[in-house]
Design a protein around this motif. Structure first.
Motif, PDB file in Angstrom:
ATOM      1  N   GLN A 120       5.993 -96.306  10.231  1.00 38.94           N
ATOM      2  CA  GLN A 120       6.039 -97.445  11.168  1.00 38.94           C
ATOM      3  C   GLN A 120       4.886 -98.406  10.883  1.00 38.94           C
ATOM      4  OE1 GLN A 120       7.160 -95.846  15.418  1.00 38.94           O
ATOM      5  NE2 GLN A 120       5.757 -94.418  14.469  1.00 38.94           N
ATOM      6  N   ARG A 121       3.696 -97.827  10.611  1.00 37.82           N
ATOM      7  CA  ARG A 121       2.515 -98.643  10.357  1.00 37.82           C
ATOM      8  C   ARG A 121       2.554 -99.231   8.949  1.00 37.82           C
ATOM      9  NH1 ARG A 121      -2.573 -95.434   9.224  1.00 37.82           N
ATOM     10  NH2 ARG A 121      -1.971 -95.929   7.082  1.00 37.82           N
ATOM     11  N   SER A 122       2.891 -98.393   7.958  1.00 40.95           N
ATOM     12  CA  SER A 122       2.778 -98.849   6.573  1.00 40.95           C
ATOM     13  C   SER A 122       3.911 -99.787   6.175  1.00 40.95           C
ATOM     14  CB  SER A 122       2.699 -97.648   5.619  1.00 40.95           C
ATOM     15  OG  SER A 122       3.798 -96.783   5.822  1.00 40.95           O
ATOM     16  N   SER A 123       5.119 -99.569   6.683  1.00 38.10           N
ATOM     17  CA  SER A 123       6.273-100.368   6.251  1.00 38.10           C
ATOM     18  C   SER A 123       6.961-101.114   7.380  1.00 38.10           C
ATOM     19  CB  SER A 123       7.328 -99.452   5.599  1.00 38.10           C
ATOM     20  OG  SER A 123       6.725 -98.527   4.738  1.00 38.10           O
ATOM     21  N   GLY A 124       6.528-100.909   8.608  1.00 39.89           N
ATOM     22  CA  GLY A 124       7.223-101.495   9.751  1.00 39.89           C
ATOM     23  C   GLY A 124       7.312-103.013   9.684  1.00 39.89           C
ATOM     24  N   ALA A 125       6.252-103.658   9.248  1.00 39.02           N
ATOM     25  CA  ALA A 125       6.235-105.129   9.246  1.00 39.02           C
ATOM     26  C   ALA A 125       7.328-105.672   8.327  1.00 39.02           C
ATOM     27  CB  ALA A 125       4.856-105.636   8.821  1.00 39.02           C
ATOM     28  N   SER A 126       7.443-105.118   7.122  1.00 42.71           N
ATOM     29  CA  SER A 126       8.471-105.626   6.206  1.00 42.71           C
ATOM     30  C   SER A 126       9.872-105.208   6.636  1.00 42.71           C
ATOM     31  CB  SER A 126       8.171-105.173   4.776  1.00 42.71           C
ATOM     32  OG  SER A 126       7.037-105.881   4.289  1.00 42.71           O
ATOM     33  N   GLU A 127      10.001-104.011   7.207  1.00 37.96           N
ATOM     34  CA  GLU A 127      11.312-103.602   7.724  1.00 37.96           C
ATOM     35  C   GLU A 127      11.780-104.573   8.811  1.00 37.96           C
ATOM     36  OE1 GLU A 127      13.531-101.165   6.866  1.00 37.96           O
ATOM     37  OE2 GLU A 127      12.234-100.825   5.116  1.00 37.96           O
ATOM     38  N   ALA A 128      10.844-104.928   9.707  1.00 35.69           N
ATOM     39  CA  ALA A 128      11.195-105.847  10.797  1.00 35.69           C
ATOM     40  C   ALA A 128      11.491-107.246  10.263  1.00 35.69           C
ATOM     41  CB  ALA A 128      10.066-105.878  11.827  1.00 35.69           C
ATOM     42  N   ALA A 129      10.780-107.605   9.183  1.00 35.48           N
ATOM     43  CA  ALA A 129      10.984-108.939   8.593  1.00 35.48           C
ATOM     44  C   ALA A 129      12.405-109.105   8.067  1.00 35.48           C
ATOM     45  CB  ALA A 129       9.962-109.167   7.477  1.00 35.48           C
ATOM     46  N   LYS A 130      13.001-108.013   7.616  1.00 33.28           N
ATOM     47  CA  LYS A 130      14.387-108.066   7.104  1.00 33.28           C
ATOM     48  C   LYS A 130      15.349-108.642   8.134  1.00 33.28           C
ATOM     49  CE  LYS A 130      14.177-103.907   4.180  1.00 33.28           C
ATOM     50  NZ  LYS A 130      14.612-102.492   4.118  1.00 33.28           N
ATOM     51  N   TYR A 131      15.025-108.431   9.411  1.00 36.65           N
ATOM     52  CA  TYR A 131      15.953-108.837  10.472  1.00 36.65           C
ATOM     53  C   TYR A 131      15.433-110.040  11.258  1.00 36.65           C
ATOM     54  CZ  TYR A 131      17.530-104.251   9.093  1.00 36.65           C
ATOM     55  OH  TYR A 131      17.933-103.184   8.358  1.00 36.65           O
ATOM     56  N   GLY A 132      14.451-110.743  10.641  1.00 33.05           N
ATOM     57  CA  GLY A 132      14.007-111.993  11.246  1.00 33.05           C
ATOM     58  C   GLY A 132      12.985-111.879  12.357  1.00 33.05           C
ATOM     59  N   ALA A 133      12.336-110.694  12.483  1.00 28.87           N
ATOM     60  CA  ALA A 133      11.273-110.560  13.485  1.00 28.87           C
ATOM     61  C   ALA A 133      10.111-111.489  13.141  1.00 28.87           C
ATOM     62  CB  ALA A 133      10.789-109.108  13.540  1.00 28.87           C
ATOM     63  N   VAL A 134       9.285-111.793  14.144  1.00 33.43           N
ATOM     64  CA  VAL A 134       8.155-112.700  13.904  1.00 33.43           C
ATOM     65  C   VAL A 134       6.800-111.987  13.940  1.00 33.43           C
ATOM     66  CG1 VAL A 134       9.370-114.764  14.705  1.00 33.43           C
ATOM     67  CG2 VAL A 134       8.112-113.340  16.360  1.00 33.43           C
ATOM     68  N   GLY A 135       6.777-110.767  14.439  1.00 32.93           N
ATOM     69  CA  GLY A 135       5.524-110.008  14.496  1.00 32.93           C
ATOM     70  C   GLY A 135       5.818-108.555  14.808  1.00 32.93           C
ATOM     71  N   VAL A 136       4.802-107.723  14.657  1.00 33.02           N
ATOM     72  CA  VAL A 136       4.991-106.281  14.837  1.00 33.02           C
ATOM     73  C   VAL A 136       3.836-105.677  15.628  1.00 33.02           C
ATOM     74  CG1 VAL A 136       4.849-104.107  13.528  1.00 33.02           C
ATOM     75  CG2 VAL A 136       6.531-105.839  12.888  1.00 33.02           C
ATOM     76  N   VAL A 137       4.193-104.803  16.557  1.00 35.92           N
ATOM     77  CA  VAL A 137       3.216-104.004  17.306  1.00 35.92           C
ATOM     78  C   VAL A 137       3.547-102.540  17.037  1.00 35.92           C
ATOM     79  CG1 VAL A 137       2.305-103.429  19.589  1.00 35.92           C
ATOM     80  CG2 VAL A 137       3.123-105.748  19.123  1.00 35.92           C
TER      81      VAL A 137
ATOM     82  N   GLY B  93      13.500-113.583  15.763  1.00 34.04           N
ATOM     83  CA  GLY B  93      12.616-114.325  16.670  1.00 34.04           C
ATOM     84  C   GLY B  93      11.797-113.461  17.607  1.00 34.04           C
ATOM     85  N   LYS B  94      11.970-112.141  17.488  1.00 31.26           N
ATOM     86  CA  LYS B  94      11.280-111.215  18.393  1.00 31.26           C
ATOM     87  C   LYS B  94      10.085-110.525  17.733  1.00 31.26           C
ATOM     88  CE  LYS B  94      14.166-111.613  21.900  1.00 31.26           C
ATOM     89  NZ  LYS B  94      15.368-110.780  22.001  1.00 31.26           N
ATOM     90  N   ILE B  95       9.221-110.000  18.582  1.00 32.01           N
ATOM     91  CA  ILE B  95       8.189-109.056  18.119  1.00 32.01           C
ATOM     92  C   ILE B  95       8.783-107.654  18.222  1.00 32.01           C
ATOM     93  CG2 ILE B  95       5.944-108.025  18.660  1.00 32.01           C
ATOM     94  CD1 ILE B  95       5.100-110.818  19.727  1.00 32.01           C
ATOM     95  N   VAL B  96       8.689-106.890  17.139  1.00 38.09           N
ATOM     96  CA  VAL B  96       9.198-105.517  17.155  1.00 38.09           C
ATOM     97  C   VAL B  96       8.065-104.562  17.523  1.00 38.09           C
ATOM     98  CG1 VAL B  96      10.127-103.640  15.764  1.00 38.09           C
ATOM     99  CG2 VAL B  96      11.088-105.931  15.552  1.00 38.09           C
ATOM    100  N   PHE B  97       8.347-103.706  18.481  1.00 38.24           N
ATOM    101  CA  PHE B  97       7.375-102.719  18.958  1.00 38.24           C
ATOM    102  C   PHE B  97       7.828-101.336  18.489  1.00 38.24           C
ATOM    103  CE2 PHE B  97       6.335-100.195  23.079  1.00 38.24           C
ATOM    104  CZ  PHE B  97       5.210 -99.639  22.514  1.00 38.24           C
ATOM    105  N   PHE B  98       7.155-100.836  17.430  1.00 39.78           N
ATOM    106  CA  PHE B  98       7.459 -99.492  16.918  1.00 39.78           C
ATOM    107  C   PHE B  98       6.720 -98.472  17.772  1.00 39.78           C
ATOM    108  CE2 PHE B  98       8.258-102.070  13.075  1.00 39.78           C
ATOM    109  CZ  PHE B  98       9.518-101.601  12.737  1.00 39.78           C
ATOM    110  N   ASN B  99       7.459 -97.646  18.462  1.00 41.05           N
ATOM    111  CA  ASN B  99       6.819 -96.748  19.440  1.00 41.05           C
ATOM    112  C   ASN B  99       7.236 -95.288  19.274  1.00 41.05           C
ATOM    113  OD1 ASN B  99       5.157 -96.134  21.644  1.00 41.05           O
ATOM    114  ND2 ASN B  99       6.832 -96.348  23.113  1.00 41.05           N
ATOM    115  N   ARG B 100       7.393 -94.846  18.044  1.00 44.94           N
ATOM    116  CA  ARG B 100       7.673 -93.416  17.826  1.00 44.94           C
ATOM    117  C   ARG B 100       6.340 -92.659  17.832  1.00 44.94           C
ATOM    118  NH1 ARG B 100       9.726 -93.794  13.239  1.00 44.94           N
ATOM    119  NH2 ARG B 100       8.662 -92.451  11.771  1.00 44.94           N
TER     120      ARG B 100
END
Lengths: 456, 456
Positions: free
Chosen positions: B175-192, B149-156
């Motif tokens: 983080q940019r190329s695969s971050g969205a699908s990685e975050a989707a695995k854990y139920g995130a709703v969006g990615v920054v 339910g969260k937005i994941v903020f990749f900040n490396r």
């Protein structure tokens, strides 16, 4: 035989250990400067707050005080000033120039700036016929009959085919530095010089001229390359073309100024001095960002990184901000005069005065033996973009140290963009890239570390 | 013995003559491109008149037509198009994003742009709590409970300590190329995602993401590095911080497009093909000047210089403008597919896709034998700033040629400024320096000349 093998193995292991230690130190140096450097902020202050700082100007005094205070924050062993009287040339009111041809174009204003050290025309300006010249031989051939009473237009372009733009500059700059006196020999009344750049644009480039003592001092301006091309095209076949320019420059009495020196004392050989420096003065156009604010903040960064990493250099390191490189070299001359007196040994001096661009090489004016010793360090520097330490020039400010046997070295960054901005209003902080500036500081620190560790 | 000595002397003299001839030809190549090149004007047209040219856009079609017509003026043996269907992603209305914290700062707008290929949020946008993550391991450790339910903020951040900024990019870009699908695995709703640059500024950097086929497709934006630092500082200790973003991007049906190919037939081995290329598409922000208008005009310049100097290459040279490098690689894939069918031998392909900066090296993905053959040419290129031909990567577009045994090479210019502008609104014509661009064209022409002369 066994002993010899063991001995060789022992020395090899020492040498391998030393190399590994050097690799580690150099890696730390780059990490420190690429992550914690304030060089870019220092340069911003020098460029945007203080700005252009020609010798004798209030801004030059501000730059002395700024760099002195800055080095005072670095817990160095010593920060001090070296007094030196400098020339005080001022440009005065903005220049005006025009091509005059009553028959066709009428009056066409063009972009010029007075050359440094030049006399002014006075408020009425100078108007005369104009003769285009490519080189001094052509001038001599034309002689008094063609030149007398005329303005001489030196229009030999920089060759764009050299990789190293400094070679192109060397091949053209005598027009600017000596053209006025050469033209005076044949009775010319003024001089217009094509700007010293491979770019085609509307920006005139100033820079110093030197008058011969025994010849009339002619007013002289640089004209932008676009306007030089225009002027040249109009001259062709038009014998009645006239040129007019007004410059308001003058030479005022000398001013008291200073070199600024920061020092870390050597832990093992304090009497061996390594100088690293740039020049603090700049031309009065632009902000003196690449020329040579960059070199100054890089030299200070060498000391900051040493202190910050807790490196105790075996030999003494001095960062020197030389005053008056642009129109007199009084600071460099004074430094060498004092160096000769102090009794220490100046083993090497490194100048950064080719802009804050990506590092490529170092050049050195020294013996083949010393050059070979330094060339062995190239593998340590190659991962950071330094591909060579080769025979070449030192910088202007450190030149006077040569009679002391000092190895003279210059930091050689990529030369492609330097003459786009050199001595112009375009030499601003925005033209400097942060990483490129910091990598230059890293290169200088790494080399200074090796010199301090192993001597020459 | 006498004969052998004579024979060796004979071959040495042939080799010395060949080297002298190569030196002369390469000198002519550089002179030609540094004095008569139109690459800078071509790039101006591509950047300022056509502008950004994402695959499927009208501007991409204009770029195909412009480069086709341009090569048609060069009297080549053949200019042709290779049809290819490309994806058509559009950004739509400008993105909006804000940090929301009712208790302290209220609503603070921040600079973002949608990632390429991403789905949009719809007009209502997305608002959720935000979790900062440095890498995928940390994400996995936090797991569904913290992420759902969260937005994941990749900040490396990109490491600024590499000399080669591409290494820094490689270390962060997943983080940019695969971050969205990685975050989707854990139920995130969006990615920054923190923008892919070592600079600290307000400019967001777009670039492609790839969704895994079996996971929900999350909307995703890049945030400027300054705003990433701000967001990170606000997140610390504030569990109720929310993030909102709206993006309007969508994927439209595929569009017919083209690779553009210009060819000079080899005089002795026409069946051996040397490809030199860049990609014609660019991201929709900025003007695609460094990425990769520069590579395209340099590849065309290789052919122009050959024709202009009357060099008849022994092997066939093709300049290829690949379509769709940025978000699909369809052009490169299509080129390799056709190359496999045509029955000629693609001996080497060189891509220029690291910006129009000063040359430093070439890298090659090939056998040690071929690498050694090319390394022997370094002395010919060193006077022009090429210090190495080393093992490394080829470019993305030419990658699909690898199964054909083609040596893959990349032009490696100075990397310091590339990621200041990469995939941003700042990638404009004004950021390209004329001489740097031309020297790159010279380097590529010189290498292609040697490859055409001696093969691999």
């Amino acid at each position: 035989m066994k002993y010899i093998v063991a001995l060789i193995a022992f020395f090899c292991s020492i040498s391998a250990n030393a190399q590994q230690k050097d690799e580690e130190v150099i890696q730390k140096i780059y990490s420190e400067t690429l992550t914690h450097s304030k060089t870019y902020d220092w340069l911003r202050y020098l460029s945007k707050h203080i700005g252009a700082r020609l010798s004798g100007s209030p801004e030059a005094a501000a730059a002395v005080e700024f760099t002195r205070q800055l080095m005072d924050t670095l817990a160095l062993d010593r920060v001090y000033l070296q007094e030196v009287m400098v020339p005080h040339w001022v440009r005065g009111e903005k220049e005006y120039a025009a091509i005059i041809n009553a028959k066709s174009i009428g009056t066409k204003q063009v972009n010029v700036c007075a050359l440094g050290n030049a006399v002014g025309t006075g408020p009425a300006g100078l108007t005369a016929g104009i003769v285009e010249i490519k080189n001094f031989e052509e001038l001599a051939k034309l002689g008094k009959k063609a030149i007398s009473g005329k303005i001489v237009f030196f229009n030999r372009a920089l060759s764009s085919t050299h990789f190293d733009t400094f070679e192109a500059y060397s091949g053209a700059v005598n027009q600017r530095s000596s053209g006025a006196s050469e033209a005076a020999k044949y009775g010319a009344v003024g001089v217009v010089v094509r700007s010293m750049t491979t770019s085609l644009d509307d920006v005139p480039h100033t820079g110093a001229l030197r008058y011969a003592a025994d010849l009339p001092k002619l007013p002289a301006v640089a004209i932008s390359t676009n306007d030089a091309d225009l002027l040249s095209s109009l001259i062709k076949g038009q014998t009645d073309l006239q040129f007019h320019f007004r410059t308001h420059c003058q030479i005022l009495p000398d001013v008291r100024s200073y070199n600024v020196v920061g020092e870390i004392k050597g832990s093992q050989h304090p009497e061996e001095i390594i100088v690293v420096g740039g020049h603090l003065d700049s031309w009065d156009l632009g902000e003196g960002a690449h020329d040579d604010g960059a070199g100054c903040v890089q030299a200070i960064e060498v000391l900051r990184v040493m202190k910050s990493l807790g490196i105790k250099p075996k030999r003494t390191i001095r960062a020197v901000m030389f005053m008056n490189e642009e129109n007199g070299l009084r600071g460099g001359t004074k430094y060498a005069e004092l160096a000769a007196k102090e009794g220490n040994k100046h083993i090497v001096a490194i100048e950064s005065d080719r802009g804050g661009f990506t590092p490529r090489e170092f050049s050195a004016d020294t013996t083949p033996e010393k050059l070979a010793k330094m060339a062995a360090w190239i593998p340590l520097l190659k991962p950071y973009g330094i591909s060579d330490i080769g025979a070449g020039e030192g910088g202007a400010d450190i030149g006077p140290l040569k009679p002391l046997g000092t190895a003279l070295m210059e930091f050689v960054p990529d030369p492609q963009r330097y003459f786009d901005v050199h001595h112009t209003a375009e030499d601003t902080f925005e033209k400097v890239n942060k990483r490129e500036l910091e990598l230059g500081a890293g290169a200088m620190t790494a080399l200074v570390y090796l010199l301090a560790e192993y001597g020459l």
